[in-house]
Design a protein around this motif. Structure first.
Motif, mmCIF file in Angstrom:
data_model
loop_
_atom_site.group_PDB
_atom_site.id
_atom_site.type_symbol
_atom_site.label_atom_id
_atom_site.label_comp_id
_atom_site.label_asym_id
_atom_site.label_seq_id
_atom_site.Cartn_x
_atom_site.Cartn_y
_atom_site.Cartn_z
ATOM 1 N N VAL A 7 14.074 41.994 -0.563
ATOM 2 C CA VAL A 7 13.541 41.587 0.734
ATOM 3 C C VAL A 7 14.488 40.701 1.528
ATOM 4 C CG1 VAL A 7 11.130 41.828 0.074
ATOM 5 C CG2 VAL A 7 12.280 39.630 -0.225
ATOM 6 N N MET A 8 15.640 40.334 0.980
ATOM 7 C CA MET A 8 16.567 39.482 1.718
ATOM 8 C C MET A 8 17.376 40.314 2.708
ATOM 9 S SD MET A 8 16.040 36.399 0.895
ATOM 10 C CE MET A 8 17.451 35.586 1.592
ATOM 11 N N LEU A 9 17.237 39.985 3.964
ATOM 12 C CA LEU A 9 17.977 40.646 5.022
ATOM 13 C C LEU A 9 19.310 39.923 5.187
ATOM 14 C CD1 LEU A 9 17.579 42.856 7.196
ATOM 15 C CD2 LEU A 9 16.716 41.083 8.696
ATOM 16 N N TYR A 10 20.368 40.666 5.424
ATOM 17 C CA TYR A 10 21.659 40.029 5.645
ATOM 18 C C TYR A 10 21.531 38.993 6.748
ATOM 19 C CZ TYR A 10 24.036 43.509 2.763
ATOM 20 O OH TYR A 10 24.458 44.289 1.728
ATOM 21 N N ASP A 11 22.246 37.899 6.602
ATOM 22 C CA ASP A 11 22.109 36.762 7.510
ATOM 23 C C ASP A 11 22.295 37.122 8.982
ATOM 24 O OD1 ASP A 11 21.569 35.089 5.383
ATOM 25 O OD2 ASP A 11 23.642 34.404 5.178
ATOM 26 N N LYS A 12 23.305 37.911 9.306
ATOM 27 C CA LYS A 12 23.555 38.236 10.714
ATOM 28 C C LYS A 12 22.410 39.040 11.319
ATOM 29 C CE LYS A 12 28.545 37.974 10.522
ATOM 30 N NZ LYS A 12 29.823 38.637 10.741
ATOM 31 N N GLY A 55 14.160 34.769 10.088
ATOM 32 C CA GLY A 55 14.269 36.207 10.282
ATOM 33 C C GLY A 55 14.011 37.019 9.032
ATOM 34 N N GLN A 56 13.648 36.376 7.945
ATOM 35 C CA GLN A 56 13.387 37.078 6.689
ATOM 36 C C GLN A 56 11.915 37.501 6.635
ATOM 37 O OE1 GLN A 56 15.641 37.987 4.593
ATOM 38 N NE2 GLN A 56 17.340 36.772 5.370
#
Length: 130
Positions: A7-12, A55-56
């Motif tokens: 579930v972790m979306l890339y930071d950008k 944003g996660q």
């Protein structure tokens, strides 16, 4: 879709999703399995009902659970049939894209390995994006 997507979306991408300045179309590149996983994570963030300030996606709301189970009504995953994505698939996608979201938010379509589309299917996709 397999169960247990990270579930972790890339930071950008997470920063862009959190800002609300989301484009109508995205092109994600990389290894095919990595690009698909990232596309699903982005879809989860876009469909999440309780998106974090970072944003996660929460991973706990009904939308996140449906996506993790592979049955979210507002997510359409288009995978190549055989060696390519077929024009019938893009036509079906066009029909689905014109429907309202079932859960009142967004509709998300992921086209995995879009580079395999023959010209007719690619032209059909361009009509959708216009």
């Amino acid at each position: 879709m397999r169960e247990g997507w990270c579930v972790m979306l890339y930071d950008k991408l997470a920063v862009i999703v959190a800002s609300g300045k989301i484009s109508h179309a995205w092109l994600l590149t990389g290894r095919p399995e990595q690009a698909l996983e990232q596309a699903v994570q982005l879809a989860q963030a876009l469909l999440c009902h309780h998106l974090g300030e970072d944003g996660q996606p929460c991973g706990k709301c009904a939308s996140c659970k449906k996506l993790a189970a592979g049955n979210h009504p507002d997510l359409q995953l288009v995978l190549p049939r055989g060696a390519s994505v077929k024009i019938e698939q893009t036509r079906a996608m066009q029909y689905m894209a014109n429907l309202e979201a079932y859960e009142g938010g967004r509709r998300v379509v992921i086209i995995h390995q879009a580079h395999t589309m023959p010209p007719a299917a690619a032209n059909s996709l361009l009509k959708i994006l216009e």
